[in-house]
Structures are given as structure tokens and as C-alpha cells.
Motif scaffolding. Structure first.
Motif, PDB file in Angstrom:
ATOM      1  N   TRP A  84       0.836  -1.201   0.000  1.00 36.94           N
ATOM      2  CA  TRP A  84       0.000   0.000   0.000  1.00 36.94           C
ATOM      3  C   TRP A  84       0.879   1.263   0.000  1.00 36.94           C
ATOM      4  N   VAL A  85       0.584   2.276   0.840  1.00 35.27           N
ATOM      5  CA  VAL A  85       1.523   3.390   1.013  1.00 35.27           C
ATOM      6  C   VAL A  85       1.618   3.680   2.510  1.00 35.27           C
ATOM      7  N   HIS A  86       2.724   3.243   3.103  1.00 37.43           N
ATOM      8  CA  HIS A  86       2.952   3.488   4.528  1.00 37.43           C
ATOM      9  C   HIS A  86       4.299   4.177   4.679  1.00 37.43           C
ATOM     10  N   SER A 141      -5.860  13.551  11.274  1.00 40.21           N
ATOM     11  CA  SER A 141      -5.391  12.169  11.372  1.00 40.21           C
ATOM     12  C   SER A 141      -4.763  11.684  10.080  1.00 40.21           C
ATOM     13  N   GLY A 142      -5.314  12.114   8.937  1.00 39.03           N
ATOM     14  CA  GLY A 142      -4.788  11.635   7.669  1.00 39.03           C
ATOM     15  C   GLY A 142      -5.494  12.306   6.507  1.00 39.03           C
ATOM     16  N   THR A 143      -5.144  11.881   5.305  1.00 42.91           N
ATOM     17  CA  THR A 143      -5.703  12.496   4.108  1.00 42.91           C
ATOM     18  C   THR A 143      -7.207  12.277   4.000  1.00 42.91           C
ATOM     19  N   SER A 144      -7.717  11.162   4.518  1.00 47.08           N
ATOM     20  CA  SER A 144      -9.163  10.931   4.451  1.00 47.08           C
ATOM     21  C   SER A 144      -9.909  12.060   5.167  1.00 47.08           C
ATOM     22  N   MET A 145      -9.468  12.383   6.375  1.00 40.18           N
ATOM     23  CA  MET A 145     -10.097  13.465   7.134  1.00 40.18           C
ATOM     24  C   MET A 145      -9.825  14.817   6.473  1.00 40.18           C
ATOM     25  N   ALA A 181      -8.310   8.011  -8.750  1.00 35.23           N
ATOM     26  CA  ALA A 181      -8.346   8.754  -7.486  1.00 35.23           C
ATOM     27  C   ALA A 181      -8.608   7.808  -6.317  1.00 35.23           C
ATOM     28  N   HIS A 182      -8.146   8.198  -5.165  1.00 32.65           N
ATOM     29  CA  HIS A 182      -8.344   7.388  -3.963  1.00 32.65           C
ATOM     30  C   HIS A 182      -9.812   7.417  -3.537  1.00 32.65           C
ATOM     31  N   ASN A 183     -10.239   6.316  -2.992  1.00 32.11           N
ATOM     32  CA  ASN A 183     -11.611   6.139  -2.536  1.00 32.11           C
ATOM     33  C   ASN A 183     -12.039   7.167  -1.473  1.00 32.11           C
ATOM     34  N   CYS A 184     -11.087   7.818  -0.815  1.00 30.97           N
ATOM     35  CA  CYS A 184     -11.450   8.783   0.229  1.00 30.97           C
ATOM     36  C   CYS A 184     -12.224   9.969  -0.358  1.00 30.97           C
ATOM     37  N   VAL A 185     -12.075  10.227  -1.651  1.00 32.31           N
ATOM     38  CA  VAL A 185     -12.797  11.351  -2.276  1.00 32.31           C
ATOM     39  C   VAL A 185     -14.294  11.011  -2.381  1.00 32.31           C
ATOM     40  N   ALA A 236      -1.980  13.805  -6.873  1.00 33.14           N
ATOM     41  CA  ALA A 236      -0.516  13.908  -6.951  1.00 33.14           C
ATOM     42  C   ALA A 236       0.064  12.678  -6.280  1.00 33.14           C
ATOM     43  N   GLY A 237       0.264  11.643  -7.058  1.00 31.67           N
ATOM     44  CA  GLY A 237       0.708  10.363  -6.514  1.00 31.67           C
ATOM     45  C   GLY A 237      -0.491   9.454  -6.312  1.00 31.67           C
ATOM     46  N   SER A 238      -0.814   8.649  -7.327  1.00 31.82           N
ATOM     47  CA  SER A 238      -1.988   7.771  -7.205  1.00 31.82           C
ATOM     48  C   SER A 238      -1.582   6.469  -6.521  1.00 31.82           C
ATOM     49  N   VAL A 239      -2.531   5.889  -5.782  1.00 31.05           N
ATOM     50  CA  VAL A 239      -2.204   4.670  -5.024  1.00 31.05           C
ATOM     51  C   VAL A 239      -1.787   3.513  -5.919  1.00 31.05           C
ATOM     52  N   ASN A 240      -2.496   3.308  -7.009  1.00 27.65           N
ATOM     53  CA  ASN A 240      -2.217   2.137  -7.843  1.00 27.65           C
ATOM     54  C   ASN A 240      -0.820   2.151  -8.446  1.00 27.65           C
ATOM     55  N   ILE A 263      -6.389  19.133  -4.371  1.00 28.78           N
ATOM     56  CA  ILE A 263      -5.378  18.138  -4.739  1.00 28.78           C
ATOM     57  C   ILE A 263      -5.202  17.122  -3.622  1.00 28.78           C
ATOM     58  N   ASP A 264      -5.316  15.835  -4.016  1.00 26.51           N
ATOM     59  CA  ASP A 264      -4.982  14.747  -3.103  1.00 26.51           C
ATOM     60  C   ASP A 264      -3.513  14.427  -3.327  1.00 26.51           C
ATOM     61  N   GLY A 265      -2.697  14.897  -2.389  1.00 27.28           N
ATOM     62  CA  GLY A 265      -1.256  14.640  -2.470  1.00 27.28           C
ATOM     63  C   GLY A 265      -0.806  13.779  -1.309  1.00 27.28           C
ATOM     64  N   ALA A 266      -1.640  12.826  -0.929  1.00 27.19           N
ATOM     65  CA  ALA A 266      -1.426  12.041   0.302  1.00 27.19           C
ATOM     66  C   ALA A 266       0.048  11.704   0.515  1.00 27.19           C
ATOM     67  N   PHE A 267       0.645  11.033  -0.481  1.00 24.78           N
ATOM     68  CA  PHE A 267       2.086  10.797  -0.328  1.00 24.78           C
ATOM     69  C   PHE A 267       2.891  11.662  -1.293  1.00 24.78           C
ATOM     70  N   GLY A 268       2.322  11.951  -2.479  1.00 26.91           N
ATOM     71  CA  GLY A 268       3.093  12.621  -3.521  1.00 26.91           C
ATOM     72  C   GLY A 268       3.413  14.086  -3.259  1.00 26.91           C
ATOM     73  N   PHE A 292      -2.769  16.124   2.427  1.00 26.10           N
ATOM     74  CA  PHE A 292      -1.613  15.225   2.348  1.00 26.10           C
ATOM     75  C   PHE A 292      -1.266  14.675   3.728  1.00 26.10           C
ATOM     76  N   ASP A 293      -0.365  13.700   3.709  1.00 27.41           N
ATOM     77  CA  ASP A 293       0.018  13.018   4.940  1.00 27.41           C
ATOM     78  C   ASP A 293       1.470  13.279   5.303  1.00 27.41           C
ATOM     79  N   PHE A 294       1.701  13.509   6.575  1.00 23.70           N
ATOM     80  CA  PHE A 294       3.079  13.503   7.081  1.00 23.70           C
ATOM     81  C   PHE A 294       3.522  12.077   7.409  1.00 23.70           C
ATOM     82  N   HIS A 295       2.544  11.185   7.613  1.00 25.14           N
ATOM     83  CA  HIS A 295       2.917   9.825   8.028  1.00 25.14           C
ATOM     84  C   HIS A 295       3.315   8.927   6.862  1.00 25.14           C
ATOM     85  N   LYS A 296       3.251   9.440   5.644  1.00 25.67           N
ATOM     86  CA  LYS A 296       3.683   8.622   4.508  1.00 25.67           C
ATOM     87  C   LYS A 296       5.132   8.966   4.146  1.00 25.67           C
ATOM     88  N   TRP A 297       5.309   9.848   3.134  1.00 24.81           N
ATOM     89  CA  TRP A 297       6.682  10.030   2.641  1.00 24.81           C
ATOM     90  C   TRP A 297       7.517  10.974   3.511  1.00 24.81           C
TER      91      TRP A 297
HETATM   92  C1  LIG Z   1      -3.119   6.965   1.684  1.00 25.04           C
HETATM   93  C2  LIG Z   1      -3.871   7.754   0.688  1.00 25.04           C
HETATM   94  C3  LIG Z   1      -5.073   8.376   1.017  1.00 25.04           C
HETATM   95  C4  LIG Z   1      -5.719   8.194   2.362  1.00 25.04           C
HETATM   96  O1  LIG Z   1      -4.943   8.783   3.354  1.00 25.04           O
HETATM   97  P1  LIG Z   1      -5.085   8.354   4.884  1.00 25.04           P
HETATM   98  O2  LIG Z   1      -3.998   9.103   5.551  1.00 25.04           O
HETATM   99  O3  LIG Z   1      -4.876   6.866   4.922  1.00 25.04           O
HETATM  100  O4  LIG Z   1      -6.437   8.729   5.336  1.00 25.04           O
HETATM  101  C5  LIG Z   1      -5.672   9.164   0.070  1.00 25.04           C
HETATM  102  N1  LIG Z   1      -5.138   9.341  -1.142  1.00 25.04           N
HETATM  103  C6  LIG Z   1      -3.994   8.745  -1.515  1.00 25.04           C
HETATM  104  C7  LIG Z   1      -3.451   8.980  -2.880  1.00 25.04           C
HETATM  105  C8  LIG Z   1      -3.319   7.922  -0.603  1.00 25.04           C
HETATM  106  O5  LIG Z   1      -2.170   7.338  -0.953  1.00 25.04           O
END
Ligand SMILES: *Cc1c(COP(=O)(O)O)cnc(C)c1O
Length: 475
Positions: A84-86, A141-145, A181-185, A236-240, A263-268, A292-297
Motif C-alpha cells: 500500500w503506502v505506509h 489524522s490523515g488524508t481521508s479526514m 483517485a483514492h476512494n477517500c474522495v 498527486a501520486g496515485s495509489v495504484n 489536490i490529493d497529495g497524500a504521499f506525492g 496530504f500526509d506527514f505519516h507517509k513520505w
Molecule cells: C493513503 C492515501 C489516502 C488516504 O490517506 P489516509 O492518511 O490513509 O487517510 C488518500 N489518497 C492517496 C493517494 C493515498 O495514498
């Protein structure tokens, strides 16, 4: 028996706490050793199925149980965790968490030290992405929120704020994101009362990037049908496959069409710190909002995400409400306005900002960016190894950290290869499906990964692949 919950015997408690700290440090220092992942033993699972304790236990006994838990994480602290992306976390984050626990601060609002740390983090994020001084941000907490919050601001902007009281019944708002796009959208659309179907799925190019021309056609069609387009979501950085949409192109279209660009830049998005990825993020400074997430990249220990909104006033308008028991003052504890609670749905909030602050203060953006560039180079290296291997096929272009490939031509064999890599503890990729084909998906957002791990992975995939193919042919 004391009449508080504090230890009777502080010296003994200190000893126990120091033992736990050592065990935790041992875990971090040994992060490159042992299996990536191992199933938790049944005996331990059973120990977590006891009735609600009426009487407490000695802290020493509880500490032993905590320590026993350490080997059974997801595996993302290990250099060959590729699922996944951790993010991989850092030892510095542990120090931050200890400090945060000691302060036990609630960052919903009020005037205290922790709030100023979060304000500093918000300012640093503005600077990272070239956003104006009146842009607002919130640690979440994360990009979903973060996505829910950003899209709430966009929704209320589109409906002139009335939706906060009236709801969205019959508003016919529609938005657009790529099929990648990520399912969180879609989940945010659902939660905001817009309905997941109001998020249109835009097709992608062979590079898995959103097709901007088709997007423009879809917007026109929706307008003609009486819908109200309000939002484009760029990835910006798709999961797949780790693809980046043409953010500049999306910003141009959003400007012409008067739509909110999220923009969903969760990791990218963290790629702005990397010379390799920076060019792919051109246009990110033009977004109306960014999640975006600080807990990813950026490897802040879980969990830590962020929402950044260009128009701070719009952000405030979408969330601020101050009932009588939360009134602002000029001085004292209730000063320091506006409060974080006015930028999101949560009132009580922990001190996540501290581990973000600590990570950036300890490592600096340059080194954090170098780690991202290193992972991109490793993804290219893996792609090269796959391409030159007779039994492996690369299934998608490598844009950033994700490499999708396949052994031979049998879906079940590939699923089983990943399963055996995980259960043996050798490596932990995940599985995805691209164009109907099962792919071994390797994502490298891991500062502990070494180049040698790429060769090891390819050798192991091929070795297990030969074995499984034979097993399957026997049946
Ligand atoms: C991980 C991810 C999310 C979801 O982020 P969370 O921090 O798990 O809520 C959304 N979009 C992309 C592109 C991701 O990689």
C-alpha cells in the motif's frame, strides 16, 4: 491505595518506564532485522480476549504485555515493507510522543504552548507549498479526514454558506476526479451529503493521468443537464501506480470553469522536497485546497495528516461556530483566536503537531527530500531489473515510488507469490489489478530501504514463482 491514578511508588514506576523506553529503542534500532511481518501468535490474541478488568494490575505486568506487542506491527518500520503506502517512522518521533503524552494537551483551542507549535507547522506547510500568508491549515489524522474538511469548504463556497443550515437537498453539485483517485474522495462526497455518484470518474491516459480534454467535455455535459459542477480533484501520486495528474493543466481548467481545485497529495505532495519529483508537482501552488500526509513520505510516526486551504476566511466560514461555553476572550486561557476547532469538525485534538514539528526540526526538508529522491531512484532500479528479467513484465510506467509488475501470465500465481513473500517475512508488497491483470505492487516510501533490497526482491519473486508454478501445474 492512593486517591489518585498516579503511581504510589515513583522510583519503581520510573524503572518500569525506562525499561519500556529501552525496549522501544531496541525495536527501532533493530528495524532492519527479522521478518517484515509475522502473524500474532494465537496465545497472544487470546490474552487480548479477557473480560473487562475490574481490578488493575501492577504496572510492571502491564509493561511486559506492552513490550510483548512490539514485534507484531504492520511491518512498515522494516526496509522491505512495500505494501500500500505506509511511511516508515523515525526514532525522533518517539521522543515527540513521550513529550506529548507528558503534556497531555488538548489542541481544540485555548492559549497554550502546544497551539504555537501547531501554528509553526501550519506556517511551514504554507512555505513548503508556496501558499499565501492568509491560507489556513489544520493537522488531522490523515488524508481521508483532510479531504472531508477541504471538500466541505468547497461545498459551502459553492452554495454560498447556506448549506450549513439548509443542507444540500437538491443542490445537484457534481465534482470530478480521475478513475485512479483514492476512494477517500468518494467517501467525502458521501459524508457531505452529495452522494458518491456526484463524483464523476474521469478516464486516464496510458500514463494513468487524468485526461483533461475529456474532463472539459464532461463538465460541459453536466452543465447542459442542469447539474452544478463545483470541484476538480487532482491526484498527486496515485495509489495504484504513483501517477501525477497534470496539476497545472487542471489549475488552468479550474480557473476558466470557475471550479474549486482540490489536490490529493497524500504521499506525492511531499515530493516538493525532492528534486526528482518537484517538476511533477508544478501547479500545486495554485490549488484551492490540498490534503496530504506527514505519516507517509515524510515518515512522521502514525498518524499525521494535513489540510491546507488557500482562502483561510472560507475555511473559517465553513467550520466556525462558537457556542456559549466556548466563547473567545482577549486574555487568559480562552484567548489565542481563532481556535483550531474553527477549522475542522473535531473539538478535542491531541498534539500530533509535535511529532511533525520534531521530524522537520530534526531532519530538515533537505534530508527528507533526499530520502524521497532515493526511493524514486530505487523504483527505477526495480523497474530496470523487472524489464531485463525474462519471467517478469512491467505493467505500468514508473512515475514515482510505485512499481507494478507480474511474474508469468497467471493471476493466481502472482497473488500467491505476494502471499508467500508476506507470510515468510521476506518482503511485504501488496496486490492490485491493472487492466484486469493481477499485479505485484511494490511501493517504496521507506527511508530504510536499500538498493540491495530491490535485487533481493526480484530474486525472491522469481524463486517463489518457479516453485508455485510447478505446484499449480501438479494440480
Ligand atoms: C493513503 C492515501 C489516502 C488516504 O490517506 P489516509 O492518511 O490513509 O487517510 C488518500 N489518497 C492517496 C493517494 C493515498 O495514498
Amino acid at each position: 491505595m492512593t486517591d489518585t491514578l498516579d503511581p504510589d511508588n515513583w522510583p519503581e514506576f520510573r524503572q518500569t518506564a525506562h525499561a519500556m523506553l529501552d525496549a522501544a529503542l531496541d525495536k527501532m534500532q533493530g528495524a532492519t532485522e527479522g521478518p517484515v511481518w509475522q502473524a500474532m501468535p494465537d496465545a497472544m490474541k487470546q490474552m487480548l480476549q479477557v473480560p473487562l478488568p475490574v481490578q488493575g494490575a501492577e504496572i510492571g505486568a502491564v509493561q511486559q504485555q506492552l513490550q510483548d506487542l512490539l514485534p507484531y506491527g504492520v511491518g512498515n518500520t522494516h526496509p522491505r515493507f512495500f505494501g500500500w503506502v505506509h511511511g516508515a517512522g523515525t526514532p525522533a518521533g518517539m521522543i515527540a510522543d513521550i513529550t506529548a503524552a507528558a503534556m497531555n494537551a488538548n489542541l481544540g483551542g485555548r492559549d497554550h504552548g502546544a497551539i504555537y507549535v501547531e501554528k509553526q507547522v501550519v506556517a511551514w506547510v504554507r512555505e513548503m507549498f508556496g501558499f499565501p500568508a492568509d491560507a489556513s491549515g489544520l493537522v488531522v489524522s490523515g488524508t481521508s479526514m483532510a479531504t472531508i474538511i477541504a471538500l466541505k469548504v468547497a461545498r459551502d463556497e459553492a452554495l454560498g454558506g447556506a448549506a450549513r443550515k439548509d443542507g444540500v437537498d437538491g443542490a445537484r453539485l457534481v465534482g470530478y476526479a480521475s478513475s485512479q483517485a483514492h476512494n477517500c474522495v468518494a467517501r467525502a462526497f458521501d459524508l457531505l451529503g452529495l452522494g458518491a455518484d456526484a463524483l464523476r470518474s474521469v478516464p486516464v491516459s496510458i500514463a494513468y493521468e487524468m485526461d483533461v480534454d475529456t474532463l472539459a467535455e464532461m463538465i460541459a455535459k453536466d452543465r447542459a443537464a442542469g447539474h452544478r459542477p463545483f470541484l476538480i480533484v487532482g491526484t498527486a501520486g496515485s495509489v495504484n501506480v504513483g501517477a501525477f495528474d497534470d496539476l497545472d493543466g487542471l489549475a488552468d481548467l479550474a480557473a476558466v470553469q470557475d471550479l474549486w481545485l482540490h489536490i490529493d497529495g497524500a504521499f506525492g505532495a511531499a515530493g516538493v522536497l525532492s528534486e526528482t519529483l518537484q517538476p511533477r508537482l508544478k501547479g500545486i501552488t495554485r490549488a484551492d485546497s490540498l490534503a496530504f500526509d506527514f505519516h507517509k513520505w515524510m515518515h512522521v510516526n502514525y498518524d499525521a495528516g494535513f489540510v491546507l486551504v488557500r482562502d483561510g476566511a472560507a475555511h473559517l466560514a465553513a467550520f466556525s461556530s462558537r457556542p456559549e461555553y466556548l466563547q473567545a476572550t482577549e486574555r487568559g486561557l480562552a484567548a489565542g483566536n481563532p481556535w483550531p476547532v474553527e477549522y475542522g469538525p473535531e473539538l478535542s485534538r491531541g498534539f500530533r503537531a509535535l511529532k511533525i514539528w520534531t521530524q522537520i526540526a530534526t531532519h530538515g526538508t533537505q534530508t527528507l527530500g533526499t530520502m524521497i529522491s532515493k526511493n524514486c531512484a530505487q523504483a527505477q532500479l526495480l523497474a530496470d531489473l523487472v524489464t531485463t528479467h525474462p519471467d517478469l513484465t512491467l505493467l505500468a510506467p514508473v512515475a514515482s515510488s510505485v512499481v507494478c509488475f507480474r511474474y508469468g501470465d497467471n493471476d493466481a500465481v502472482n497473488g500467491e507469490i505476494v502471499m508467500q513473500l508476506q507470510t515468510s517475512g521476506i518482503a511485504a508488497p501488496s496486490v492490485t489489478t491493472l487492466d484486469g491483470q493481477v499485479a505485484i505492487r511494490v511501493n517504496i516510501t521507506n527511508h530504510r530501504t536499500q538498493d540491495s533490497d530491490m535485487a533481493l526482491l526480484v530474486d525472491e519473486v522469481a524463486r517463489i514463482g518457479v516453485f508455485i508454478k510447478k505446484e499449480f501445474e501438479k494440480c
